[in-house]
Design a protein around this motif. Structure first.
Motif, PDB file in Angstrom:
ATOM      1  N   SER A  96       0.838  -1.198   0.000  1.00  0.00           N
ATOM      2  CA  SER A  96       0.000   0.000   0.000  1.00  0.00           C
ATOM      3  C   SER A  96       0.868   1.241   0.000  1.00  0.00           C
ATOM      4  CB  SER A  96      -0.926   0.004   1.233  1.00  0.00           C
ATOM      5  OG  SER A  96      -0.161  -0.091   2.423  1.00  0.00           O
ATOM      6  N   ALA A  97       1.998   1.141  -0.726  1.00  0.00           N
ATOM      7  CA  ALA A  97       2.905   2.282  -0.782  1.00  0.00           C
ATOM      8  C   ALA A  97       2.191   3.460  -1.404  1.00  0.00           C
ATOM      9  CB  ALA A  97       4.158   1.929  -1.589  1.00  0.00           C
ATOM     10  N   GLY A  98       2.320   4.605  -0.791  1.00  0.00           N
ATOM     11  CA  GLY A  98       1.689   5.807  -1.313  1.00  0.00           C
ATOM     12  C   GLY A  98       0.266   5.989  -0.822  1.00  0.00           C
ATOM     13  N   ALA A  99      -0.329   4.960  -0.227  1.00  0.00           N
ATOM     14  CA  ALA A  99      -1.694   5.089   0.259  1.00  0.00           C
ATOM     15  C   ALA A  99      -1.700   5.898   1.550  1.00  0.00           C
ATOM     16  CB  ALA A  99      -2.296   3.704   0.504  1.00  0.00           C
ATOM     17  N   GLU A 100      -2.628   6.825   1.638  1.00  0.00           N
ATOM     18  CA  GLU A 100      -2.705   7.657   2.819  1.00  0.00           C
ATOM     19  C   GLU A 100      -3.426   6.913   3.934  1.00  0.00           C
ATOM     20  OE1 GLU A 100      -4.503  11.330   1.878  1.00  0.00           O
ATOM     21  OE2 GLU A 100      -2.926  11.984   0.492  1.00  0.00           O
ATOM     22  N   PRO A 101      -3.024   7.139   5.195  1.00  0.00           N
ATOM     23  CA  PRO A 101      -3.728   6.507   6.308  1.00  0.00           C
ATOM     24  C   PRO A 101      -5.109   7.116   6.466  1.00  0.00           C
ATOM     25  CG  PRO A 101      -2.094   8.079   7.112  1.00  0.00           C
ATOM     26  CD  PRO A 101      -1.887   7.965   5.632  1.00  0.00           C
ATOM     27  N   PHE A 102      -5.927   6.513   7.302  1.00  0.00           N
ATOM     28  CA  PHE A 102      -7.264   7.048   7.547  1.00  0.00           C
ATOM     29  C   PHE A 102      -7.156   8.471   8.082  1.00  0.00           C
ATOM     30  CE2 PHE A 102      -8.145   2.426   7.969  1.00  0.00           C
ATOM     31  CZ  PHE A 102      -9.094   2.335   6.957  1.00  0.00           C
ATOM     32  N   GLN A 103      -8.018   9.313   7.590  1.00  0.00           N
ATOM     33  CA  GLN A 103      -8.023  10.709   7.992  1.00  0.00           C
ATOM     34  C   GLN A 103      -9.345  11.050   8.680  1.00  0.00           C
ATOM     35  OE1 GLN A 103      -5.439  12.826   7.668  1.00  0.00           O
ATOM     36  NE2 GLN A 103      -4.186  11.238   6.692  1.00  0.00           N
ATOM     37  N   PRO A 104      -9.308  11.957   9.653  1.00  0.00           N
ATOM     38  CA  PRO A 104     -10.572  12.387  10.281  1.00  0.00           C
ATOM     39  C   PRO A 104     -11.419  13.171   9.291  1.00  0.00           C
ATOM     40  CG  PRO A 104      -8.746  13.754  11.023  1.00  0.00           C
ATOM     41  CD  PRO A 104      -8.130  12.625  10.238  1.00  0.00           C
ATOM     42  N   ARG A 105     -12.693  13.214   9.547  1.00  0.00           N
ATOM     43  CA  ARG A 105     -13.584  14.006   8.693  1.00  0.00           C
ATOM     44  C   ARG A 105     -13.226  15.485   8.784  1.00  0.00           C
ATOM     45  NH1 ARG A 105     -19.124  12.698  11.237  1.00  0.00           N
ATOM     46  NH2 ARG A 105     -17.767  12.211  13.023  1.00  0.00           N
ATOM     47  N   PRO A 106     -13.581  16.244   7.767  1.00  0.00           N
ATOM     48  CA  PRO A 106     -13.339  17.688   7.841  1.00  0.00           C
ATOM     49  C   PRO A 106     -14.073  18.291   9.030  1.00  0.00           C
ATOM     50  CG  PRO A 106     -13.874  17.027   5.596  1.00  0.00           C
ATOM     51  CD  PRO A 106     -14.137  15.837   6.456  1.00  0.00           C
ATOM     52  N   ALA A 107     -13.521  19.367   9.571  1.00  0.00           N
ATOM     53  CA  ALA A 107     -14.125  20.012  10.744  1.00  0.00           C
ATOM     54  C   ALA A 107     -15.573  20.421  10.477  1.00  0.00           C
ATOM     55  CB  ALA A 107     -13.297  21.237  11.141  1.00  0.00           C
ATOM     56  N   ALA A 108     -15.871  20.785   9.238  1.00  0.00           N
ATOM     57  CA  ALA A 108     -17.228  21.241   8.916  1.00  0.00           C
ATOM     58  C   ALA A 108     -18.259  20.125   9.009  1.00  0.00           C
ATOM     59  CB  ALA A 108     -17.254  21.848   7.516  1.00  0.00           C
ATOM     60  N   GLU A 109     -17.808  18.875   9.166  1.00  0.00           N
ATOM     61  CA  GLU A 109     -18.733  17.746   9.278  1.00  0.00           C
ATOM     62  C   GLU A 109     -18.795  17.189  10.701  1.00  0.00           C
ATOM     63  OE1 GLU A 109     -17.649  14.790   6.446  1.00  0.00           O
ATOM     64  OE2 GLU A 109     -17.597  16.197   4.754  1.00  0.00           O
ATOM     65  N   VAL A 110     -18.110  17.846  11.651  1.00  0.00           N
ATOM     66  CA  VAL A 110     -18.013  17.335  13.021  1.00  0.00           C
ATOM     67  C   VAL A 110     -18.656  18.334  13.987  1.00  0.00           C
ATOM     68  CG1 VAL A 110     -16.448  16.538  14.841  1.00  0.00           C
ATOM     69  CG2 VAL A 110     -15.863  16.162  12.427  1.00  0.00           C
ATOM     70  N   SER A 111     -19.561  17.825  14.816  1.00  0.00           N
ATOM     71  CA  SER A 111     -20.210  18.695  15.815  1.00  0.00           C
ATOM     72  C   SER A 111     -19.500  18.567  17.158  1.00  0.00           C
ATOM     73  CB  SER A 111     -21.685  18.338  15.962  1.00  0.00           C
ATOM     74  OG  SER A 111     -21.827  16.988  16.391  1.00  0.00           O
ATOM     75  N   VAL A 112     -19.362  19.724  17.865  1.00  0.00           N
ATOM     76  CA  VAL A 112     -18.647  19.776  19.139  1.00  0.00           C
ATOM     77  C   VAL A 112     -19.494  20.551  20.157  1.00  0.00           C
ATOM     78  CG1 VAL A 112     -16.527  20.474  20.319  1.00  0.00           C
ATOM     79  CG2 VAL A 112     -16.443  19.765  17.915  1.00  0.00           C
ATOM     80  N   GLN A 113     -19.529  20.056  21.376  1.00  0.00           N
ATOM     81  CA  GLN A 113     -20.177  20.774  22.472  1.00  0.00           C
ATOM     82  C   GLN A 113     -19.196  20.860  23.637  1.00  0.00           C
ATOM     83  OE1 GLN A 113     -23.844  19.128  24.086  1.00  0.00           O
ATOM     84  NE2 GLN A 113     -24.502  21.160  24.798  1.00  0.00           N
ATOM     85  N   VAL A 114     -19.102  22.033  24.224  1.00  0.00           N
ATOM     86  CA  VAL A 114     -18.185  22.257  25.335  1.00  0.00           C
ATOM     87  C   VAL A 114     -18.991  22.375  26.621  1.00  0.00           C
ATOM     88  CG1 VAL A 114     -16.378  23.724  26.304  1.00  0.00           C
ATOM     89  CG2 VAL A 114     -16.574  23.447  23.812  1.00  0.00           C
TER      90      VAL A 114
END
Length: 207
Positions: A96-114
């Motif tokens: 899998s040379a050159g294959a990128e590892p799993f990446q998190p979703r873009p911030a615009a698709e993630v909801s956060v509550q503090v």
């Protein structure tokens, strides 16, 4: 006189016997020629070559080599050699040379509550504003009821681990030790809005 007559008779008898033998031999030869009329010798002689013609030469049998070839009988007494070309399948790269590892979703698709666990007023709102500038989907800032937390904790819903680890990086926290699965009991979080990631704000980041 009688002796001379006897010698003459003996000579005549010998000559007669010789004539008979000669006749027998001649007769035998004649009989053989009649019984085997086709007893002739045939010589396969090629016609003389005309000027400019090339005399045929003997064809040597093909010498076996390491290349793949099949002998095919054409039915006319001639053996033709048909070369067989074997094409090797290209090697397949299973790495899998050159294959990128799993990446998190873009911030615009993630909801956060503090949720602020400290007594520092407005700390949850200020951190929520920071997430807004990073394009996260922000939920209403709230309070975490109970004893204040010394070190901020990040909780994630199933399927949002990578996103939680990314937020830990944003807050300069330890992605291995400060990230946990979502609380089984969220009653301590006032106005819990089921975000992908919940930030339980501790005293380390409240000020």
């Amino acid at each position: 006189m009688n002796s001379q007559a006897g010698e003459s008779n003996s000579g005549a008898a010998v000559r007669g016997l010789l004539l008979v033998l000669v006749a027998v031999v001649v007769g035998v030869l004649l009989l053989r020629s009649v019984d085997d009329p086709d007893d002739t010798t045939v010589t396969d002689t090629a016609p003389p070559a005309a000027p400019g013609d090339t005399l045929p030469t003997a064809t040597e049998a093909p010498t076996p080599t390491s290349s793949a070839a099949d002998a095919v009988d054409t039915g006319s007494g001639t053996v033709a050699t048909v070369a067989t070309t074997v094409t090797a399948a290209p090697a397949t790269d299973t790495t899998s040379a050159g294959a990128e590892p799993f990446q998190p979703r873009p911030a615009a698709e993630v909801s956060v509550q503090v949720a602020n666990s400290t007594t520092v007023r407005g700390a949850a709102g200020r951190l929520t504003d920071r997430f807004k500038t990073l394009s996260y989907i922000t939920k209403t800032p709230t309070n975490y009821v109970g004893t204040p937390i010394d070190r901020t904790r990040i909780y994630y819903q199933p399927g949002s681990l990578l996103e939680a680890r990314a937020i830990a990086g944003v807050l300069e926290l330890d992605a291995d030790n400060d990230v946990f699965p979502m609380l089984a009991d969220t009653s301590a979080v006032q106005g819990f809005e089921t975000p992908d990631v919940l930030v339980a704000l501790g005293t380390d980041l409240a000020e």
